[in-house]
Design a protein around this motif. Structure first.
Motif, PDB file in Angstrom:
ATOM      1  N   UNK A  98       0.859  -1.172   0.000  1.00 52.47           N
ATOM      2  CA  UNK A  98       0.000   0.000   0.000  1.00 52.47           C
ATOM      3  C   UNK A  98       0.896   1.222   0.000  1.00 52.47           C
ATOM      4  N   UNK A  99       0.494   2.233  -0.745  1.00 51.24           N
ATOM      5  CA  UNK A  99       1.258   3.467  -0.848  1.00 51.24           C
ATOM      6  C   UNK A  99       0.430   4.566  -0.214  1.00 51.24           C
ATOM      7  N   UNK A 100       1.061   5.330   0.664  1.00 49.64           N
ATOM      8  CA  UNK A 100       0.363   6.450   1.295  1.00 49.64           C
ATOM      9  C   UNK A 100       1.327   7.608   1.499  1.00 49.64           C
ATOM     10  N   UNK A 101       0.751   8.780   1.688  1.00 52.94           N
ATOM     11  CA  UNK A 101       1.555   9.960   1.995  1.00 52.94           C
ATOM     12  C   UNK A 101       2.081   9.837   3.424  1.00 52.94           C
ATOM     13  N   UNK A 102       3.292  10.306   3.655  1.00 56.01           N
ATOM     14  CA  UNK A 102       3.772  10.434   5.018  1.00 56.01           C
ATOM     15  C   UNK A 102       3.030  11.602   5.661  1.00 56.01           C
ATOM     16  N   UNK A 103       3.061  11.687   6.972  1.00 51.76           N
ATOM     17  CA  UNK A 103       2.409  12.807   7.656  1.00 51.76           C
ATOM     18  C   UNK A 103       3.000  14.119   7.158  1.00 51.76           C
ATOM     19  N   UNK A 104       4.330  14.173   7.097  1.00 56.49           N
ATOM     20  CA  UNK A 104       4.984  15.402   6.626  1.00 56.49           C
ATOM     21  C   UNK A 104       4.674  15.657   5.150  1.00 56.49           C
ATOM     22  N   UNK A 105       4.632  14.598   4.356  1.00 58.40           N
ATOM     23  CA  UNK A 105       4.312  14.739   2.940  1.00 58.40           C
ATOM     24  C   UNK A 105       2.914  15.287   2.733  1.00 58.40           C
ATOM     25  N   UNK A 106       1.970  14.791   3.515  1.00 57.30           N
ATOM     26  CA  UNK A 106       0.588  15.271   3.405  1.00 57.30           C
ATOM     27  C   UNK A 106       0.491  16.744   3.796  1.00 57.30           C
ATOM     28  N   UNK A 107       1.128  17.105   4.909  1.00 57.97           N
ATOM     29  CA  UNK A 107       1.088  18.497   5.361  1.00 57.97           C
ATOM     30  C   UNK A 107       1.717  19.428   4.328  1.00 57.97           C
ATOM     31  N   UNK A 108       2.867  19.035   3.783  1.00 62.01           N
ATOM     32  CA  UNK A 108       3.542  19.887   2.799  1.00 62.01           C
ATOM     33  C   UNK A 108       2.751  19.955   1.494  1.00 62.01           C
ATOM     34  N   UNK A 109       2.179  18.824   1.071  1.00 66.65           N
ATOM     35  CA  UNK A 109       1.378  18.825  -0.149  1.00 66.65           C
ATOM     36  C   UNK A 109       0.173  19.752   0.012  1.00 66.65           C
TER      37      UNK A 109
END
Length: 150
Positions: A98-109
């Motif tokens: 499964x592929x998901x955004x990291x917490x930091x990746x989601x916040x930055x995106x």
């Protein structure tokens, strides 16, 4: 000889290429973690919209993004290395990931998304609401034809 089809196709291809160059230029200028290209941005945006838990399998991503297995693999490797995404084993089937955004990746995106949407709005500001509807409808027809022939 009727070349009117070439007029449409040439403008469509040129507009797509120029829009992609504009988006990539703006993506590269943003501070923080790098988003290399429009394909990477599309993958991140697809994950951001995914539910539940914002996780998708590589197969689901391939279908959403219309990208080859090799192309997807390169994107996933790059985005994982840069800290945007994480790949984990599926709890239902450990052979699947499964592929998901990291917490930091989601916040930055999320911080970058409004800027990207502003660029899209700026680009389309030359079209009024009715013209946008016409373009969307015409492109939908073209895409249905092209996707059916894959």
């Amino acid at each position: 000889m009727d070349v009117s089809s070439s007029e449409v196709v040439a403008r469509l291809l040129r507009a797509a290429r120029l829009a992609e160059e504009l988006f990539e230029d703006r993506l590269r200028r943003q501070p923080g973690r790098t988003i290399t290209n429009v394909g990477d941005f599309d993958l991140l945006q697809t994950l951001r919209r995914a539910a539940p838990g914002n996780a998708l399998t590589p197969g689901q991503l391939m279908r959403h993004l219309v990208v080859s297995s090799a192309g997807l693999s390169g994107r996933l490797n790059r985005l994982e290395r840069d800290g945007w995404i994480v790949r984990t084993a599926s709890p239902d089937d450990r052979r699947r990931s499964l592929v998901s955004l990291t917490v930091q990746g989601r916040e930055e995106f999320d911080r970058r998304l409004e800027g990207h949407l502003a660029v899209e709005r700026e680009l389309l500001s030359v079209l009024d609401a009715r013209e946008r509807e016409i373009v969307v409808g015409a492109l939908r027809k073209l895409l249905l034809l092209l996707e059916a022939s894959e």
